[in-house]
Motif scaffolding. Structure first.
Motif, PDB file in Angstrom:
ATOM      1  N   TRP A   9       0.850  -1.191   0.000  1.00 19.53           N
ATOM      2  CA  TRP A   9       0.000   0.000   0.000  1.00 19.53           C
ATOM      3  C   TRP A   9       0.887   1.243   0.000  1.00 19.53           C
ATOM      4  O   TRP A   9       1.901   1.289   0.685  1.00 19.53           O
ATOM      5  N   ILE A  10       0.480   2.262  -0.745  1.00 21.43           N
ATOM      6  CA  ILE A  10       1.224   3.515  -0.889  1.00 21.43           C
ATOM      7  C   ILE A  10       0.336   4.647  -0.376  1.00 21.43           C
ATOM      8  O   ILE A  10      -0.855   4.686  -0.700  1.00 21.43           O
ATOM      9  N   PRO A  11       0.860   5.583   0.405  1.00 26.77           N
ATOM     10  CA  PRO A  11       0.046   6.717   0.839  1.00 26.77           C
ATOM     11  C   PRO A  11      -0.502   7.486  -0.378  1.00 26.77           C
ATOM     12  O   PRO A  11       0.224   7.725  -1.341  1.00 26.77           O
ATOM     13  N   THR A  66      -4.701   5.139   1.455  1.00 22.39           N
ATOM     14  CA  THR A  66      -3.604   4.498   0.738  1.00 22.39           C
ATOM     15  C   THR A  66      -4.164   3.862  -0.527  1.00 22.39           C
ATOM     16  O   THR A  66      -5.384   3.711  -0.672  1.00 22.39           O
ATOM     17  N   ARG A  68      -3.100   1.016  -4.068  1.00 16.75           N
ATOM     18  CA  ARG A  68      -2.196   0.170  -4.824  1.00 16.75           C
ATOM     19  C   ARG A  68      -2.801  -0.028  -6.207  1.00 16.75           C
ATOM     20  O   ARG A  68      -4.019   0.046  -6.372  1.00 16.75           O
TER      21      ARG A  68
END
Length: 111
Positions: A9-11, A66, A68
């Motif tokens: 997961w990416i912010p 977040t 993805r």
């Protein structure tokens, strides 16, 4: 390809979205608790693909989410597959998808 996405997961920030490719694919959005709240796709009408789709998500959501992504040319099929998988795992669609569900969604039994 695995059935369940396993990318980190990416912010959901402007900087992270700016690094996204202009390619077609699917994405998931999770809230601060890690609950998936939306599954979407960037199709042929998204001017800059995933980047454009996530720019819209960023503008519409408060901080703390977040995301993805998965680059996929069969984005519609994969989008439906992700929705069916979420429904099989949790018993319902993600919150935002439940407000506007796809017209016909099959069943998936991943077990």
């Amino acid at each position: 390809m695995q059935l369940r996405p396993d990318k980190p997961w990416i912010p959901l920030t402007a900087e992270a979205v700016a690094r996204l490719p202009g390619q077609l694919g699917v994405y998931q959005i999770a809230d601060a608790d890690g609950t998936i709240v939306h599954i979407g796709y960037a199709g042929g009408h998204a001017r800059f693909g995933l980047r454009s789709a996530l720019e819209q998500e960023l503008a519409a959501r408060p901080q703390g989410h977040t995301f993805r992504v998965e680059i996929n040319m069969q984005y519609t099929t994969r989008y439906q597959e992700l929705l069916m998988l979420h429904q099989a795992d949790t018993g319902s669609l993600p919150r935002d998808n439940a407000a506007n569900p796809p017209p016909r969604l099959g069943r998936l039994s991943p077990r």
